[in-house]
Design a protein around this motif. Structure first.
Motif, PDB file in Angstrom:
ATOM      1  N   TYR A 258       0.778  -1.208  -0.138  1.00  0.00           N
ATOM      2  CA  TYR A 258       0.022  -0.039  -0.018  1.00  0.00           C
ATOM      3  C   TYR A 258       0.954   1.103  -0.007  1.00  0.00           C
ATOM      4  CZ  TYR A 258      -4.034   2.782   1.245  1.00  0.00           C
ATOM      5  OH  TYR A 258      -5.149   3.784   1.489  1.00  0.00           O
ATOM      6  N   TYR A 259       0.800   2.110  -1.015  1.00  0.00           N
ATOM      7  CA  TYR A 259       1.514   3.392  -1.154  1.00  0.00           C
ATOM      8  C   TYR A 259       0.416   4.536  -1.104  1.00  0.00           C
ATOM      9  CZ  TYR A 259       5.032   0.193  -2.680  1.00  0.00           C
ATOM     10  OH  TYR A 259       5.908  -0.947  -2.992  1.00  0.00           O
ATOM     11  N   ALA A 260       1.376   5.668  -0.803  1.00  0.00           N
ATOM     12  CA  ALA A 260       0.529   7.143  -0.519  1.00  0.00           C
ATOM     13  C   ALA A 260       0.530   7.324  -2.126  1.00  0.00           C
ATOM     14  CB  ALA A 260       1.321   7.833   0.220  1.00  0.00           C
ATOM     15  N   ASP A 261      -0.134   8.096  -2.471  1.00  0.00           N
ATOM     16  CA  ASP A 261      -0.179   8.798  -3.922  1.00  0.00           C
ATOM     17  C   ASP A 261       0.819   9.481  -4.194  1.00  0.00           C
ATOM     18  OD1 ASP A 261      -3.827   9.288  -4.313  1.00  0.00           O
ATOM     19  OD2 ASP A 261      -2.742   7.409  -4.254  1.00  0.00           O
ATOM     20  N   SER A 262       1.526   9.975  -3.281  1.00  0.00           N
ATOM     21  CA  SER A 262       2.795  11.037  -3.581  1.00  0.00           C
ATOM     22  C   SER A 262       3.975  10.087  -4.018  1.00  0.00           C
ATOM     23  CB  SER A 262       2.851  11.975  -2.427  1.00  0.00           C
ATOM     24  OG  SER A 262       3.119  11.102  -1.175  1.00  0.00           O
ATOM     25  N   VAL A 263       4.011   9.170  -3.298  1.00  0.00           N
ATOM     26  CA  VAL A 263       5.157   8.290  -3.699  1.00  0.00           C
ATOM     27  C   VAL A 263       5.073   7.053  -4.676  1.00  0.00           C
ATOM     28  CG1 VAL A 263       5.886   8.856  -1.411  1.00  0.00           C
ATOM     29  CG2 VAL A 263       4.920   6.701  -1.752  1.00  0.00           C
ATOM     30  N   LYS A 264       3.814   6.766  -5.084  1.00  0.00           N
ATOM     31  CA  LYS A 264       3.606   5.605  -6.007  1.00  0.00           C
ATOM     32  C   LYS A 264       4.259   5.782  -7.197  1.00  0.00           C
ATOM     33  CE  LYS A 264      -0.699   4.747  -5.317  1.00  0.00           C
ATOM     34  NZ  LYS A 264      -2.139   4.587  -5.346  1.00  0.00           N
ATOM     35  N   GLY A 265       4.696   4.816  -7.740  1.00  0.00           N
ATOM     36  CA  GLY A 265       5.674   4.587  -8.642  1.00  0.00           C
ATOM     37  C   GLY A 265       7.228   4.932  -8.436  1.00  0.00           C
ATOM     38  N   ARG A 266       7.592   5.453  -7.410  1.00  0.00           N
ATOM     39  CA  ARG A 266       8.987   5.965  -7.174  1.00  0.00           C
ATOM     40  C   ARG A 266       9.351   5.166  -5.965  1.00  0.00           C
ATOM     41  NH1 ARG A 266       9.891  10.992  -5.130  1.00  0.00           N
ATOM     42  NH2 ARG A 266       7.772  11.225  -4.201  1.00  0.00           N
ATOM     43  N   PHE A 267       8.547   4.754  -4.886  1.00  0.00           N
ATOM     44  CA  PHE A 267       9.022   4.193  -3.682  1.00  0.00           C
ATOM     45  C   PHE A 267       8.413   2.642  -3.691  1.00  0.00           C
ATOM     46  CE2 PHE A 267       9.238   7.995  -0.636  1.00  0.00           C
ATOM     47  CZ  PHE A 267       9.856   8.608  -1.186  1.00  0.00           C
ATOM     48  N   THR A 268       9.338   1.598  -3.107  1.00  0.00           N
ATOM     49  CA  THR A 268       8.876   0.324  -3.164  1.00  0.00           C
ATOM     50  C   THR A 268       9.277  -0.361  -1.745  1.00  0.00           C
ATOM     51  OG1 THR A 268       9.645   0.017  -5.460  1.00  0.00           O
ATOM     52  CG2 THR A 268       9.300  -2.036  -3.804  1.00  0.00           C
ATOM     53  N   VAL A 269       8.056  -0.696  -1.080  1.00  0.00           N
ATOM     54  CA  VAL A 269       8.394  -1.273   0.435  1.00  0.00           C
ATOM     55  C   VAL A 269       8.727  -2.919  -0.040  1.00  0.00           C
ATOM     56  CG1 VAL A 269       5.890  -1.517   0.735  1.00  0.00           C
ATOM     57  CG2 VAL A 269       7.559  -1.337   2.548  1.00  0.00           C
ATOM     58  N   SER A 270       9.644  -3.498   0.713  1.00  0.00           N
ATOM     59  CA  SER A 270       9.678  -4.851   0.850  1.00  0.00           C
ATOM     60  C   SER A 270      10.319  -5.421   2.171  1.00  0.00           C
ATOM     61  CB  SER A 270      10.735  -5.179  -0.190  1.00  0.00           C
ATOM     62  OG  SER A 270      12.029  -4.657   0.131  1.00  0.00           O
ATOM     63  N   ARG A 271      10.061  -6.446   2.418  1.00  0.00           N
ATOM     64  CA  ARG A 271      10.663  -7.127   3.654  1.00  0.00           C
ATOM     65  C   ARG A 271      11.573  -8.463   3.331  1.00  0.00           C
ATOM     66  NH1 ARG A 271       5.512  -7.567   7.272  1.00  0.00           N
ATOM     67  NH2 ARG A 271       7.008  -8.279   8.732  1.00  0.00           N
ATOM     68  N   ASP A 272      12.329  -8.656   4.153  1.00  0.00           N
ATOM     69  CA  ASP A 272      13.117  -9.979   4.342  1.00  0.00           C
ATOM     70  C   ASP A 272      12.998 -10.450   5.410  1.00  0.00           C
ATOM     71  OD1 ASP A 272      15.135 -11.844   4.268  1.00  0.00           O
ATOM     72  OD2 ASP A 272      16.441 -10.778   2.998  1.00  0.00           O
ATOM     73  N   ASN A 273      12.114 -11.346   5.709  1.00  0.00           N
ATOM     74  CA  ASN A 273      12.043 -12.094   6.853  1.00  0.00           C
ATOM     75  C   ASN A 273      13.215 -12.966   7.526  1.00  0.00           C
ATOM     76  OD1 ASN A 273       9.541 -10.919   7.350  1.00  0.00           O
ATOM     77  ND2 ASN A 273       8.199 -12.516   6.653  1.00  0.00           N
ATOM     78  N   ALA A 274      13.994 -13.425   6.750  1.00  0.00           N
ATOM     79  CA  ALA A 274      15.008 -14.047   7.075  1.00  0.00           C
ATOM     80  C   ALA A 274      15.982 -13.256   7.799  1.00  0.00           C
ATOM     81  CB  ALA A 274      15.932 -14.809   6.015  1.00  0.00           C
ATOM     82  N   LYS A 275      15.909 -11.809   7.635  1.00  0.00           N
ATOM     83  CA  LYS A 275      16.972 -10.991   8.022  1.00  0.00           C
ATOM     84  C   LYS A 275      16.167 -10.215   9.012  1.00  0.00           C
ATOM     85  CE  LYS A 275      20.061 -10.702   4.188  1.00  0.00           C
ATOM     86  NZ  LYS A 275      20.789  -9.707   3.088  1.00  0.00           N
ATOM     87  N   ASN A 276      14.792 -10.247   9.264  1.00  0.00           N
ATOM     88  CA  ASN A 276      14.083  -9.699  10.239  1.00  0.00           C
ATOM     89  C   ASN A 276      14.109  -8.088   9.897  1.00  0.00           C
ATOM     90  OD1 ASN A 276      12.280  -9.610  12.247  1.00  0.00           O
ATOM     91  ND2 ASN A 276      13.800  -9.321  13.700  1.00  0.00           N
TER      92      ASN A 276
END
Length: 123
Positions: free
Chosen positions: A57-75
């Motif tokens: 889920y992204y704010a409209d102001s950052v959509k297309g420029r920001f990417t959120v991700s997670r690496d659970n192995a690295k917490n």
């Protein structure tokens, strides 16, 4: 319990990658969010990722420029920020919601917060 890193000074159009790690314990089963607060403004939602890693889920102001991700192995949770603009200048905070909870864009949806990391974008 949450520690952000990766902030700094960058020119407009540049990129930064923020990281959020748990200083103790794990947040692998928690929805995670990124918020930011610019000087003189209220804290605002930036991005969020579900605990299953299947919803973003992204704010409209950052959509297309920001990417959120997670690496659970690295917490660790990441916020890749590309094509940065001066208006992206702010202190960026990561936050964790409730275990197995829903993804949210509201501050009230998050229980644990980091201390923040400064991002400054020069024009």
């Amino acid at each position: 319990q949450l520690v952000e890193s990766g902030g700094g000074l960058v020119q407009a159009g540049g990129s930064l990658r923020l990281s959020c790690a748990a200083s103790r314990g794990t947040f692998n089963n928690y929805p995670m969010g990124w918020f930011r607060q610019a000087p003189g403004k209220e804290r605002e939602f930036v991005a969020a990722i579900s605990w299953r890693d299947d919803r973003l889920y992204y704010a409209d102001s950052v959509k297309g420029r920001f990417t959120v991700s997670r690496d659970n192995a690295k917490n660790t949770v990441f916020l890749q920020m590309n094509s940065l603009k001066p208006e992206d200048t702010a202190v960026y905070y990561c936050a964790a919601g409730l275990m197995y909870g829903s993804i949210s864009s509201r501050e009230q949806g998050y229980r644990y917060w980091g201390q923040g990391t400064q991002v400054t974008v020069s024009s």
